[in-house]
Every structure is written in C-alpha cells, then in structure tokens.
Motif scaffolding. Structure first.
Motif, PDB file in Angstrom:
ATOM      1  N   HIS A 284       0.835  -1.195   0.000  1.00 29.76           N
ATOM      2  CA  HIS A 284       0.000   0.000   0.000  1.00 29.76           C
ATOM      3  C   HIS A 284       0.875   1.251   0.000  1.00 29.76           C
ATOM      4  CE1 HIS A 284      -2.807  -3.061   1.317  1.00 29.76           C
ATOM      5  NE2 HIS A 284      -3.816  -2.215   1.288  1.00 29.76           N
ATOM      6  N   ILE A 285       0.385   2.299  -0.624  1.00 29.59           N
ATOM      7  CA  ILE A 285       0.984   3.620  -0.486  1.00 29.59           C
ATOM      8  C   ILE A 285      -0.085   4.540   0.073  1.00 29.59           C
ATOM      9  CG2 ILE A 285       1.919   5.630  -1.686  1.00 29.59           C
ATOM     10  CD1 ILE A 285       3.339   3.759  -3.557  1.00 29.59           C
ATOM     11  N   LEU A 286       0.199   5.100   1.240  1.00 30.96           N
ATOM     12  CA  LEU A 286      -0.705   6.057   1.857  1.00 30.96           C
ATOM     13  C   LEU A 286      -0.244   7.434   1.418  1.00 30.96           C
ATOM     14  CD1 LEU A 286      -1.005   4.433   5.396  1.00 30.96           C
ATOM     15  CD2 LEU A 286      -2.232   3.898   3.274  1.00 30.96           C
ATOM     16  N   ALA A 287      -1.049   8.057   0.567  1.00 30.38           N
ATOM     17  CA  ALA A 287      -0.641   9.268  -0.137  1.00 30.38           C
ATOM     18  C   ALA A 287      -1.385  10.485   0.401  1.00 30.38           C
ATOM     19  CB  ALA A 287      -0.904   9.125  -1.638  1.00 30.38           C
ATOM     20  N   PRO A 288      -0.665  11.548   0.757  1.00 33.18           N
ATOM     21  CA  PRO A 288      -1.326  12.732   1.306  1.00 33.18           C
ATOM     22  C   PRO A 288      -2.071  13.516   0.241  1.00 33.18           C
ATOM     23  CG  PRO A 288       0.995  13.187   0.991  1.00 33.18           C
ATOM     24  CD  PRO A 288       0.793  11.731   0.661  1.00 33.18           C
ATOM     25  N   VAL A 289      -3.261  13.971   0.584  1.00 28.48           N
ATOM     26  CA  VAL A 289      -4.007  14.927  -0.244  1.00 28.48           C
ATOM     27  C   VAL A 289      -4.438  16.078   0.662  1.00 28.48           C
ATOM     28  CG1 VAL A 289      -4.772  13.264  -1.991  1.00 28.48           C
ATOM     29  CG2 VAL A 289      -6.159  13.631   0.068  1.00 28.48           C
ATOM     30  N   TYR A 290      -4.760  17.211   0.051  1.00 30.33           N
ATOM     31  CA  TYR A 290      -4.944  18.438   0.813  1.00 30.33           C
ATOM     32  C   TYR A 290      -6.237  19.180   0.478  1.00 30.33           C
ATOM     33  CZ  TYR A 290       0.000  17.424   1.445  1.00 30.33           C
ATOM     34  OH  TYR A 290       1.195  16.788   1.727  1.00 30.33           O
ATOM     35  N   GLN A 291      -7.219  18.457  -0.082  1.00 25.21           N
ATOM     36  CA  GLN A 291      -8.466  19.077  -0.509  1.00 25.21           C
ATOM     37  C   GLN A 291      -8.190  20.200  -1.519  1.00 25.21           C
ATOM     38  OE1 GLN A 291     -10.968  20.140   2.848  1.00 25.21           O
ATOM     39  NE2 GLN A 291     -10.723  18.147   3.808  1.00 25.21           N
ATOM     40  N   GLN A 292      -7.315  19.882  -2.473  1.00 24.81           N
ATOM     41  CA  GLN A 292      -6.898  20.831  -3.506  1.00 24.81           C
ATOM     42  C   GLN A 292      -7.219  20.270  -4.892  1.00 24.81           C
ATOM     43  OE1 GLN A 292      -5.500  23.999  -2.799  1.00 24.81           O
ATOM     44  NE2 GLN A 292      -6.183  23.373  -0.749  1.00 24.81           N
ATOM     45  N   PRO A 293      -7.323  21.149  -5.895  1.00 24.58           N
ATOM     46  CA  PRO A 293      -7.627  20.677  -7.257  1.00 24.58           C
ATOM     47  C   PRO A 293      -6.580  19.702  -7.797  1.00 24.58           C
ATOM     48  CG  PRO A 293      -7.917  23.063  -7.098  1.00 24.58           C
ATOM     49  CD  PRO A 293      -7.283  22.624  -5.816  1.00 24.58           C
ATOM     50  N   GLU A 294      -5.350  19.781  -7.285  1.00 21.43           N
ATOM     51  CA  GLU A 294      -4.271  18.925  -7.794  1.00 21.43           C
ATOM     52  C   GLU A 294      -4.281  17.515  -7.200  1.00 21.43           C
ATOM     53  OE1 GLU A 294      -3.203  23.164  -8.244  1.00 21.43           O
ATOM     54  OE2 GLU A 294      -3.795  21.966  -6.490  1.00 21.43           O
ATOM     55  N   ASP A 295      -5.149  17.269  -6.219  1.00 18.54           N
ATOM     56  CA  ASP A 295      -5.137  15.971  -5.527  1.00 18.54           C
ATOM     57  C   ASP A 295      -5.289  14.792  -6.487  1.00 18.54           C
ATOM     58  OD1 ASP A 295      -4.893  17.350  -3.133  1.00 18.54           O
ATOM     59  OD2 ASP A 295      -6.942  16.949  -2.453  1.00 18.54           O
ATOM     60  N   LYS A 296      -6.268  14.868  -7.371  1.00 17.74           N
ATOM     61  CA  LYS A 296      -6.555  13.737  -8.270  1.00 17.74           C
ATOM     62  C   LYS A 296      -5.376  13.430  -9.184  1.00 17.74           C
ATOM     63  CE  LYS A 296     -11.615  14.052  -8.355  1.00 17.74           C
ATOM     64  NZ  LYS A 296     -12.817  14.229  -9.217  1.00 17.74           N
ATOM     65  N   GLU A 297      -4.760  14.470  -9.728  1.00 21.21           N
ATOM     66  CA  GLU A 297      -3.618  14.266 -10.614  1.00 21.21           C
ATOM     67  C   GLU A 297      -2.444  13.664  -9.846  1.00 21.21           C
ATOM     68  OE1 GLU A 297      -1.207  14.039 -13.915  1.00 21.21           O
ATOM     69  OE2 GLU A 297      -3.379  14.329 -13.774  1.00 21.21           O
ATOM     70  N   ALA A 298      -2.236  14.114  -8.613  1.00 16.15           N
ATOM     71  CA  ALA A 298      -1.144  13.583  -7.805  1.00 16.15           C
ATOM     72  C   ALA A 298      -1.327  12.089  -7.560  1.00 16.15           C
ATOM     73  CB  ALA A 298      -1.056  14.329  -6.480  1.00 16.15           C
ATOM     74  N   ILE A 299      -2.531  11.675  -7.226  1.00 17.31           N
ATOM     75  CA  ILE A 299      -2.803  10.254  -7.003  1.00 17.31           C
ATOM     76  C   ILE A 299      -2.568   9.464  -8.292  1.00 17.31           C
ATOM     77  CG2 ILE A 299      -4.597   8.568  -6.461  1.00 17.31           C
ATOM     78  CD1 ILE A 299      -3.535  10.073  -4.027  1.00 17.31           C
ATOM     79  N   LYS A 300      -2.959  10.033  -9.405  1.00 18.33           N
ATOM     80  CA  LYS A 300      -2.762   9.365 -10.699  1.00 18.33           C
ATOM     81  C   LYS A 300      -1.264   9.149 -10.977  1.00 18.33           C
ATOM     82  CE  LYS A 300      -5.331  10.936 -13.960  1.00 18.33           C
ATOM     83  NZ  LYS A 300      -5.857  11.774 -15.076  1.00 18.33           N
ATOM     84  N   VAL A 301      -0.455  10.152 -10.668  1.00 17.92           N
ATOM     85  CA  VAL A 301       0.995  10.059 -10.886  1.00 17.92           C
ATOM     86  C   VAL A 301       1.593   8.974  -9.994  1.00 17.92           C
ATOM     87  CG1 VAL A 301       3.200  11.265 -10.627  1.00 17.92           C
ATOM     88  CG2 VAL A 301       1.233  12.447 -11.640  1.00 17.92           C
ATOM     89  N   ILE A 302       1.187   8.934  -8.732  1.00 18.38           N
ATOM     90  CA  ILE A 302       1.732   7.946  -7.800  1.00 18.38           C
ATOM     91  C   ILE A 302       1.334   6.534  -8.221  1.00 18.38           C
ATOM     92  CG2 ILE A 302       1.697   7.148  -5.401  1.00 18.38           C
ATOM     93  CD1 ILE A 302       1.382  10.111  -4.590  1.00 18.38           C
ATOM     94  N   LYS A 303       0.106   6.371  -8.687  1.00 21.92           N
ATOM     95  CA  LYS A 303      -0.331   5.057  -9.169  1.00 21.92           C
ATOM     96  C   LYS A 303       0.508   4.601 -10.358  1.00 21.92           C
ATOM     97  CE  LYS A 303      -5.180   5.102  -7.667  1.00 21.92           C
ATOM     98  NZ  LYS A 303      -6.595   5.144  -8.111  1.00 21.92           N
ATOM     99  N   LYS A 304       0.850   5.520 -11.217  1.00 19.17           N
ATOM    100  CA  LYS A 304       1.671   5.179 -12.384  1.00 19.17           C
ATOM    101  C   LYS A 304       3.099   4.830 -11.960  1.00 19.17           C
ATOM    102  CE  LYS A 304       2.917   6.850 -16.994  1.00 19.17           C
ATOM    103  NZ  LYS A 304       2.789   7.985 -17.965  1.00 19.17           N
ATOM    104  N   ALA A 305       3.595   5.527 -10.944  1.00 21.35           N
ATOM    105  CA  ALA A 305       4.963   5.284 -10.484  1.00 21.35           C
ATOM    106  C   ALA A 305       5.091   3.973  -9.726  1.00 21.35           C
ATOM    107  CB  ALA A 305       5.422   6.450  -9.606  1.00 21.35           C
ATOM    108  N   TYR A 306       4.015   3.557  -9.067  1.00 29.30           N
ATOM    109  CA  TYR A 306       4.014   2.337  -8.258  1.00 29.30           C
ATOM    110  C   TYR A 306       2.857   1.440  -8.709  1.00 29.30           C
ATOM    111  CZ  TYR A 306       7.048   5.035  -5.110  1.00 29.30           C
ATOM    112  OH  TYR A 306       8.058   5.786  -4.581  1.00 29.30           O
ATOM    113  N   PRO A 307       2.954   0.859  -9.904  1.00 33.50           N
ATOM    114  CA  PRO A 307       1.820   0.093 -10.445  1.00 33.50           C
ATOM    115  C   PRO A 307       1.508  -1.177  -9.670  1.00 33.50           C
ATOM    116  CG  PRO A 307       3.767  -0.178 -11.820  1.00 33.50           C
ATOM    117  CD  PRO A 307       4.091   0.894 -10.833  1.00 33.50           C
ATOM    118  N   ASN A 308       2.436  -1.637  -8.850  1.00 35.00           N
ATOM    119  CA  ASN A 308       2.218  -2.865  -8.085  1.00 35.00           C
ATOM    120  C   ASN A 308       1.747  -2.596  -6.663  1.00 35.00           C
ATOM    121  OD1 ASN A 308       3.106  -4.484 -10.281  1.00 35.00           O
ATOM    122  ND2 ASN A 308       5.231  -4.058  -9.722  1.00 35.00           N
ATOM    123  N   HIS A 309       1.438  -1.343  -6.363  1.00 34.77           N
ATOM    124  CA  HIS A 309       0.958  -0.967  -5.037  1.00 34.77           C
ATOM    125  C   HIS A 309      -0.470  -0.436  -5.118  1.00 34.77           C
ATOM    126  CE1 HIS A 309       5.255  -1.101  -4.164  1.00 34.77           C
ATOM    127  NE2 HIS A 309       4.964  -1.037  -2.870  1.00 34.77           N
TER     128      HIS A 309
END
Length: 353
Positions: A284-309
């Motif tokens: 698992h990767i527990l990823a911080p979000v901040y109730q900001q417009p960029e949250d969704k894109e950040a999660i998408k990037v992390i998922k791409k970087a760690y496809p097995n998590h």
C-alpha cells in the motif's frame, strides 16, 4: 548482547516488508493544540489504513492520554501503546531507522536537535531508549545530527539528501560532503550518496528534507515534487533545477512529476504541501491529499509510479497546518525487527506494552 559496528549495516528501503509503523499521539502540549480534534481524527484514520496495509502501530503516548486514546481508537485496532514523553509528533525525524546486518535487523539512531536547534527536542531525543527495549537487537547510536526525513535510499544503496539540510551549521558545524558520505557508508551502507543543491518548499522548517522532494520507486524510477503546473510560482525555478539534477544523477531512471498545490494558512503563509510525502507500507501507499484541485492528478501520478501498489488517499489538510505531512509523522519498521511479544500484543487489539 553487544554489537560491534561494521560496514555490513544497510539501511532498508521503504518498500521492504513492514511489520509496524511508529506514530506519536497528538496532545495538548504539542503544536497540534489549536486543531487537536482534527489532528486526532487524522491519526485514527491513519491507524486504520496502516492496519489494513498489514502492519501494527507502535503508538507513543503519555500516561495521561491513555484514556482519550482508548475512547477514540477502536478497541480492535492493532496498536501497541508505548508510554513515553516526547516534544512533538514528527517521528520520522527522531525514531530509529532500521538496517539489515549479519545478525539481523538493527535499530540505528542519530542525534536529533529540533532541525538545527529550531525547537526543543530533548524528550524526542530520548525516545529510542524506550523503543529499543522492544527490538530483537540492540540500538546503535551514531554521534551526528540527522533526521530520518533527510535521507532516501533504494535497494542499490543509492542514498539521497539535500545540501540545504545537511550543511546547516547548527546540525553538524562545518561538516561537509566527504564526512557525511563516510558516515552514511558506515552506518547506513550507502554505496553512493548524492546531495542535491536545489529544491525547497516554503514553510518547510526542516531546511529541505528529501522526503518532501524526491522518492525512489522499486522500478528504477523517481517521484519528485514538481511545479510544472505553476510556471509563475516561486518554487518553479528551484524545482526545475532539481529535476535537472535528477536527470544528471539518474539518466536512465523515469522521473514522475507531481503537481504543486498552493496551500496557505489563515495568515496567508504558504504551507509546504508536498505530494511526495507519502508512506509506503507493504503493498500500500498512503498518499497525502490536501483538498486541492491537484489531488486527483497527484494520485494518478503515484499510481503510475508504483503500479504494483494500492494507492490510498489520506486527507492531510490538518497535518500541513503544522508545516508537515504524512511521511513526516510516521516511521516504518521492517519485519523481523520487533520482539514477537509486541506484535502479539498489538494483534489482540489496543494493548499497552
């Protein structure tokens, strides 16, 4: 048992299998006091996510806080309560790191002086004496100032850090790169140490910890806090230069750039909201979000970087009010580090050890 220090110590990367995460409960005498209920709710949610990722929680707490903890943390939560005094809750920077060795996993601590004598850290600096009682092997102490958030390592023992942090004279005087590299090789098994000159987030009291800027992936990749989406932002130049440093140091690695949010507090101070400040906990990767417009894109990037998590978004909008985030309040403990009695006690649900 006495352990003789040798160069066989090797700091384990964060994606090594984890049996526990260290947290410190927010109480009224910490800086969380203005948002104490929200901070505690964030911690309760984080404990749930850590348990679901297959790890227990070692929860540092004061004796007088046991009652409130037992009233808000579910009784079935896999938590071992460790009664100890501490100044604040940023366990990433004062809890021990874990190294592998010929005798097994070894806890290794450094001196902590409140990020260059900015804050009182006398209690924090003693916490590992208590934590070491629950480890299979004795604690090793390194006599230099260093925070866990200041270093990042991969499975090939490439170690990353930043000049702005390491060369602050209130940490280790005029200690320079060669001496740091020797220490990192001796105590952390670093085969190569790279100290970046660029990159710092406004509001960051740590002088530019690497865990707010750059993280390794197990797939020859790097995740960096970028500002590509804010070309007029004050961070754009420095983070762009950091990207160039990454390309130079790791020319065959894929760089995953995270968007930069613009988070300010009620005094209009910029807060160091970094999407790179995530925690890897088993698969698992527990990823911080901040109730900001960029949250969704950040999660998408992390998922791409760690496809097995499995990537889980964790609301850290309260944490960043104290100029830190999710990785800053956590420290992982790889499997086969803690005494089995500790793991068994936590497995039975919310137990004081």
């Amino acid at each position: 048992m006495t352990y003789q220090l040798s160069e066989s110590l090797t700091l384990m990367p964060e994606w090594a299998n984890v049996e526990a995460i260290i947290l410190a409960w927010p109480h009224e005498d910490t800086d969380w006091q203005p948002w104490i209920d929200d901070a505690r709710a964030t911690y309760v949610n984080l404990i749930k996510q850590i348990n679901e990722a297959g790890a227990i929680v070692l929860l540092l707490c004061r004796e007088q806080d046991l009652g409130i903890i037992k009233s808000v943390v579910p009784m079935g939560a896999k938590v071992a309560l460790v009664v100890v005094e501490y100044n604040d809750t940023w366990t990433r920077d004062y809890a021990f790191v874990t190294c592998s060795s010929e005798i097994g996993n070894v806890p290794v601590e450094f001196l902590f002086n409140g990020w260059g004598e900015k804050f009182d850290a006398r209690k924090d600096n003693l916490v590992n004496e208590t934590l070491a009682k629950y480890c299979l092997n004795p604690l090793i102490s390194c006599p230099i100032v260093l925070e866990g958030g200041a270093i990042e390592i991969d499975e090939n023992q490439h170690l990353l850090s930043t000049a702005s942090c390491l060369y602050n004279p209130k940490r280790n005087g005029d200690m320079q790169a060669a001496a740091y590299k020797q220490i990192f090789a001796q105590y952390l098994g670093a085969q190569e140490t790279i100290i970046f000159e660029n990159g710092h987030l406004e509001g960051d009291d740590t002088d530019g910890h690497i865990d707010t800027l750059v993280r390794f992936t197990p797939l020859r990749g790097l995740v960096m806090q970028s500002a590509y989406n804010r070309t007029d932002d004050s961070h754009y130049e420095g983070l762009s230069k950091l990207k160039n440093e990454l390309k130079s140091a790791f020319p065959d690695y894929k760089i995953h750039e995270l968007p930069l949010p613009n988070v300010v507090n009620e005094d209009n101070e910029r807060l160091p909201a970094s999407y790179a400040n995530f925690l890897i906990c088993n698969q698992h990767i527990l990823a911080p979000v901040y109730q900001q417009p960029e949250d969704k894109e950040a999660i998408k990037v992390i998922k791409k970087a760690y496809p097995n998590h499995k990537v889980i978004a964790v609301d850290c909008s309260t944490l960043v009010k104290q100029f830190g985030s999710l990785h800053c309040i956590t420290m992982q403990i790889p499997v086969n580090t803690l005494d089995q009695d500790v793991l068994d006690a936590a497995a039975d649900g919310l137990a004081q050890i």
